[in-house]
Motif scaffolding. Structure first.
Motif, short mmCIF file in Angstrom:
data_model
loop_
_atom_site.label_atom_id
_atom_site.label_comp_id
_atom_site.label_asym_id
_atom_site.label_seq_id
_atom_site.Cartn_x
_atom_site.Cartn_y
_atom_site.Cartn_z
N TYR A 164 -3.51 6.56 6.40
CA TYR A 164 -2.83 6.29 5.13
C TYR A 164 -3.35 5.00 4.49
CZ TYR A 164 0.98 5.11 1.92
OH TYR A 164 1.70 4.75 0.81
N GLN A 165 -3.46 3.96 5.32
CA GLN A 165 -3.95 2.67 4.81
C GLN A 165 -5.38 2.79 4.27
OE1 GLN A 165 -2.23 0.10 4.16
NE2 GLN A 165 -0.38 0.84 5.19
N GLU A 188 -6.98 5.60 3.27
CA GLU A 188 -7.22 6.58 2.23
C GLU A 188 -6.38 6.40 0.98
OE1 GLU A 188 -6.92 10.43 4.00
OE2 GLU A 188 -8.65 10.10 5.30
N LYS A 189 -5.36 5.51 1.10
CA LYS A 189 -4.42 5.32 -0.02
C LYS A 189 -5.16 5.03 -1.33
CE LYS A 189 -1.76 1.70 0.02
NZ LYS A 189 -0.73 0.74 0.43
N LYS A 190 -5.91 3.91 -1.34
CA LYS A 190 -6.59 3.48 -2.56
C LYS A 190 -7.67 4.48 -2.97
CE LYS A 190 -5.82 -1.42 -2.79
NZ LYS A 190 -6.33 -2.72 -2.46
N TYR A 249 -6.06 7.55 -4.62
CA TYR A 249 -5.49 7.19 -5.93
C TYR A 249 -6.63 7.12 -6.96
CZ TYR A 249 -0.92 5.82 -4.01
OH TYR A 249 0.30 5.82 -3.42
N VAL A 273 -2.12 11.61 -0.78
CA VAL A 273 -1.75 10.43 0.02
C VAL A 273 -0.30 10.54 0.49
CG1 VAL A 273 -1.50 7.92 -0.03
CG2 VAL A 273 -3.43 8.99 -1.16
N ILE A 313 -2.41 11.18 -5.70
CA ILE A 313 -1.18 10.58 -5.11
C ILE A 313 -0.54 11.56 -4.13
CG2 ILE A 313 1.16 9.79 -5.67
CD1 ILE A 313 0.00 8.70 -8.33
N LYS A 317 2.12 10.38 4.07
CA LYS A 317 3.31 9.55 4.23
C LYS A 317 4.51 10.41 4.69
CE LYS A 317 5.13 5.44 2.29
NZ LYS A 317 5.34 4.59 1.16
#
Lengths: 309, 171
Positions: free
Chosen positions: B148-149, B151-153, B156, B23, B20, B27
């Motif tokens: 971000y979009q 690599e986010k998932k 996590y 990520v 998290i 952000k």
């Protein structure tokens, strides 16, 4: 005054001043000239001085500290508060007025756009003209222009003979009795800085700063109902027409003009017309050899007024 | 047994948080770049429309901002009032306050480029330079948003799975 001026000098030059010049000498300074690749020159009481690298004052100009382009650049930054863009108009006109009413002139490479000066870049010379108010220097002329009523007056002298200083003091003295409007096109009379008049122009004086004289005279006539309008260095037909306009409305004028003597200005188109119409009731001619000394006074018929001054 | 379960939970939670954090760093980077870009936009307006001198402009911006932007412009204002350094040095000095943010050295280098024109006589040059810097920052923000979009998932899940792997190996 010293601190005000020194704050606008780049650190290197400021140190030279701090280490080599006493307060008494500083108070007599008329000009500080900084030219790229040339020694710094300080004009004090009509004589020229310089400061050496060893912090001594000397009249041997060639021994003086040589000004670098960086010195000029840093000084310009300080003068413009690091924001030359905020002084675009002033730089275009070649001078900036700082607090205390001191004027800083520039010289460099003019950038022309549509036949007009857009800006000045690559500044190679900066001249600090230190403002000196000389109170009561106009006292000798007041009795000739004030009584029985105020008379339209023009002060004539070559540059550097004290016209503006005399006009400034005349305004101050007359302001105790009259409402005076001053149109200060080059910020020389009031030395306006951030809207505040820096020189003492008296209690009943309104000042329009940085406005062309011809426009300003008409504007002040309409808006401030002055009894007297004061302007410095009239020099165009527009100025002359504006003077005709305001005097025909019953407002009096006190102004200055460049010239050696009466004959010199008689031939100038813009003033010739005013002379023939007998607009001016007093012509004050200042001595070109001695600053502020009255040479002659003439009346509207160009007859000399007996003055023992 | 109880200690083992506690250990498993601890490993899983911390590795998930690591994912998290990675990520969130993107952000925060986007947030800081946005703040900086907005502040430079205001500075540009102060120069372009207000023709406000730098000391007043920096004071105005610092008054109406928070966080590191406030610090950046307050620091700059202080140096401008001190009048010891030249304008370009002041700008470079002020950009050093950005090191404490999520903004990376590449972005700081872009911001630093304004030092070359900060005291130029031509206002248009300064405005153009600020425009270029803002544009570069906006471009970077877009890139980071995409990153971000994407690599986010991934991060996590990667964090959680890494924790799970550690547990499997050690338990």
């Amino acid at each position: 005054m010293r601190q005000t001026v020194e704050n606008f000098l780049c650190p290197q030059i400021k140190t030279l001043f701090e280490k080599s010049i006493g307060d008494k000498f500083f108070n007599g300074i008329e000009e500080i000239r900084m030219r790229a690749q040339k020694p710094i020159i300080i004009k004090n009481n009509n004589s020229k001085w310089t400061i050496t690298n060893h912090f001594t004052l000397t009249k041997e100009i060639l021994q003086g500290y040589v000004i670098t382009q960086k010195n000029l650049f840093d000084t310009l930054e300080l003068i413009t508060n690091y924001s030359p863009y905020a002084f675009e108009n002033e730089i275009k006109n070649g001078f900036i007025t700082i607090s205390g009413g001191h004027r800083i002139g520039f010289c460099g490479e003019a950038v022309i756009e549509n036949g007009q000066i857009k800006t000045i870049r690559n500044i190679n010379s900066i001249n600090f003209r230190i403002a000196h108010e000389i109170k009561n220097c106009a006292l000798p002329i007041i009795k000739f222009i004030r009584y029985p009523n105020f008379m339209n007056t023009i002060i004539i002298s070559p540059p550097g003979s004290g016209k503006t200083t005399m006009l400034r003091d005349a305004v101050r003295l007359l302001s105790s009795e009259f409402n005076i409007s001053v149109i200060d096109e080059r910020s020389e009379i009031g030395g306006c800085y951030m809207g505040i008049i820096q020189n003492d122009l008296g209690l009943h004086t309104d000042l329009l700063d940085s406005c062309p004289k011809s426009l300003g005279m008409i504007m002040m006539l309409r808006t401030m109902s002055p009894q007297i309008i004061a302007v410095d260095e009239i020099g165009t037909i527009d100025d002359a027409n504006a003077i005709l306009n305001i005097t025909s409305c019953g407002v009096k004028i006190i102004c200055t003009a460049h010239g050696k003597d009466l004959n010199d200005i008689k031939n100038r188109d813009e003033i010739k017309h005013l002379i023939s119409k007998k607009i001016f009731e007093r012509y004050i001619i200042l001595d070109s050899d001695k600053v502020g000394k009255i040479k002659n006074i003439y009346d509207e018929n160009l007859n000399e007024v007996n003055c023992t001054c | 047994m109880l200690i083992k379960i506690a250990g498993i939970i601890l490993i899983c939670t911390s590795s998930t948080f690591l994912g998290i954090y990675h990520v969130m760093k993107i952000k925060f980077h986007i947030r800081d770049l946005n703040l900086l870009s907005n502040a430079l936009e205001i500075l540009k307006s102060e120069i372009e429309f207000g023709i406000t001198p730098l000391n007043e402009a920096t004071e105005n911006i610092s008054k109406h901002s928070s966080d590191f932007i406030k610090e950046f412009f307050l620091h700059m204002n202080k140096l401008l009032e001190e009048k010891r350094l030249c304008a370009s040095q002041i700008w470079l000095n002020a950009t050093s306050t950005l090191n404490k943010t999520y903004i990376d050295s590449q972005d700081i280098e872009i911001v630093k480029s304004f030092a070359n024109v900060i005291s130029n006589l031509d206002r248009n040059l300064q405005i153009e330079s600020l425009n270029k810097i803002i544009l570069s920052l906006q471009k970077k923000i877009l890139e980071l948003e995409n990153q971000y979009q994407n690599e986010k998932k991934l991060y996590y899940n990667l964090g959680f799975l890494l924790g799970l792997l550690t547990i499997i190996i050690f338990v």
